[in-house]
Design an enzyme around this catalytic site. Structure first.
Site, PDB file in Angstrom:
ATOM      1  N   LYS A   1       0.871  -1.123   0.032  1.00 34.09           N
ATOM      2  CA  LYS A   1      -0.101  -0.024  -0.101  1.00 34.09           C
ATOM      3  C   LYS A   1       0.935   1.038  -0.009  1.00 34.09           C
ATOM      4  CE  LYS A   1      -3.723  -2.547   2.179  1.00 34.09           C
ATOM      5  NZ  LYS A   1      -4.504  -2.770   3.499  1.00 34.09           N
TER       6      LYS A   1
ATOM      7  N   GLN B   1      -4.768  -1.716   9.684  1.00 38.31           N
ATOM      8  CA  GLN B   1      -4.490  -3.022   8.976  1.00 38.31           C
ATOM      9  C   GLN B   1      -5.005  -4.143  10.048  1.00 38.31           C
ATOM     10  OE1 GLN B   1      -3.319  -3.626   5.828  1.00 38.31           O
ATOM     11  NE2 GLN B   1      -3.832  -5.382   6.107  1.00 38.31           N
TER      12      GLN B   1
ATOM     13  N   ASP C   1     -11.388   3.004   4.894  1.00 36.12           N
ATOM     14  CA  ASP C   1     -11.869   1.697   4.321  1.00 36.12           C
ATOM     15  C   ASP C   1     -13.429   1.653   4.626  1.00 36.12           C
ATOM     16  OD1 ASP C   1     -11.491  -0.692   3.153  1.00 36.12           O
ATOM     17  OD2 ASP C   1     -10.552  -1.791   4.868  1.00 36.12           O
TER      18      ASP C   1
END
Ligand code: NAP
Length: 277
Positions: free
Chosen positions: A49, A93, A116
Site C-alpha cells: 500500500k 490494518q 476503508d
C-alpha cells in the site's frame, strides 16, 4: 470459455488516471496506516500500500506497534491523527492482535478520514441506503471490476458467500443497492450447492475452497473470488477452483489489485472532500 476479470489491468488504468490527477494537485493527500503485531501477510500488504501510494504521489506514513501494544495506545494515536490536518486518510490494518477490540479501535477513526469505510458511522450510512464518505475498499473494487466488464447486476441473483464486516456484508448491501436479488451464505448455510446453482453472480469471501468441480452453475454465471490463503504446501489459493464460469476473477490478480486501487481512490476522495469543508 471463461473470461478473466483482470484486476491488474484495471488497477493500472485507475492508477494512470489517478497519477494524472495527483500530479496537478499542489498539496497531496496523506494516508496513515496503523500496523500492530507481527502478522507477516499484513506487513506485506502494508508495504504494498505504501509503495503504491508513493508511486502515485500520495504521502504515506506507517505507524508500527509490537504485538503487545495496548488498545489505549492505538486509540490515543488515532485521536492524534484525527486532529492532525495533514493526515487525510487513516487505515487500521487488520487483523489486530487478539487482545484488542477491533470495533472500538476502528470506531475511533473520524468517519471523514475512514478510508476503508468500516466505522459504524460509514457502515450505518451504507446499510441505511445513504452515501457513506467512502465505500469499503474490497467491495468497491469488486463493483468496479464488474462494471469494467459490463456485467449486469440489476435483477440478477447474486450469492455472497461470507458475512464479514470487511467484505461479505458490505458487498451484499452494495449489490442490493444496485438492484440485485441477494442471498447471503456463511458457515451455517445448509444447502450452499443448491443456492450456487441458481446464482447469476457469486462473490466468495471465505478463505478456503468452497466452490469447485462439484458445483453446478448457470451457463452465464460470473464468479468473483475474493478469498486468498496459503495451503499446507505454501501455495497461494483462492476459494474457487476447477470450475469454468462465464467470467472469473483470478487469485492472485483479480480482487487483490482492485482493493489497492480502491484504497488509493478513497484516499484521494477523502482528501478532496476534506479540502472543501
Ligand atoms: P472472515 O472474516 O474470516 O469471514 C469468512 C466468512 O466465511 C465467514 O462469514 C464464515 O462464516 C464464512 N465461511 C467459513 N467457512 C465457510 C463455509 N464452509 N461455507 C460458507 N461460508 C463459510 O474473512 P474476510 O475478512 O471476509 O475474508 C475472507 C477471505 O477474503 C480471506 O481469504 C481473506 O484473506 C480474503 N480477502 C481478500 C481481500 C483482497 O483484497 N483480495 C480483501 C479482504 C479479504 P461464519 O460467519 O458463519 O463464520
Amino acid at each position: 470459455m471463461t473470461k478473466i476479470l483482470d484486476g491488474k489491468n484495471l488497477r493500472d488504468k485507475i492508477f494512470e488516471n489517478l497519477k494524472t490527477k495527483l500530479d496537478k494537485m499542489p498539496i497531496k493527500p496523506t494516508l496513515a496506516v496503523i500496523l500492530a503485531g507481527d502478522d507477516s501477510s499484513s506487513r506485506i500488504y502494508v508495504n504494498n500500500k505504501k509503495k503504491c501510494a508513493e508511486k502515485l504521489g500520495i504521502n504515506s506514513i506507517v505507524i508500527e506497534y509490537p504485538v503487545n501494544v495496548t488498545e489505549q495506545e492505538i486509540i490515543t494515536k488515532i485521536q492524534e491523527l484525527n486532529e492532525d490536518d495533514k493526515i487525510t486518510a487513516i487505515l487500521v490494518q487488520l487483523p489486530l492482535p487478539k487482545h484488542i477490540d477491533k470495533l472500538k479501535v476502528i470506531d475511533t477513526i473520524s468517519p471523514k478520514k475512514d478510508v476503508d469505510g468500516l466505522t459504524t458511522y460509514n457502515a450505518g450510512k451504507l446499510f441505511s441506503g445513504e452515501k457513506p464518505y467512502v465505500y469499503p475498499c474490497t467491495p468497491k473494487g469488486i463493483l468496479l471490476l464488474l462494471d469494467e466488464y459490463n456485467i449486469e447486476i440489476e435483477g440478477k441473483h447474486a450469492v455472497v458467500i461470507g458475512r464479514s464486516n470487511l467484505v461479505g456484508k458490505p458487498i451484499a448491501q452494495m449489490l442490493l443497492q444496485r438492484n440485485a436479488t441477494v442471498t447471503m451464505c456463511h458457515s451455517h448455510t445448509k444447502n450452499l450447492a443448491d443456492i450456487i446453482k441458481t446464482a447469476d453472480i457469486v462473490v466468495s469471501a471465505v478463505g478456503k475452497n468452497v466452490v469447485g468441480e462439484k458445483n453446478i452453475i448457470k451457463n452465464n454465471c460470473v464468479i468473483v473470488d475474493v478469498g486468498i490463503f496459503r495451503d499446507e504446501a505454501g501455495k497461494v489459493r483462492g476459494d474457487v477452483e476447477n470450475i469454468s464460469p462465464a467470467y472469473l476473477s483470478p487469485v492472485p490478480g483479480g480482487v487483490g489489485p482492485m482493493t489497492i486501487a480502491s484504497l488509493m481512490l478513497n484516499t484521494v476522495e477523502l482528501f478532496l472532500f476534506n479540502k472543501t469543508l
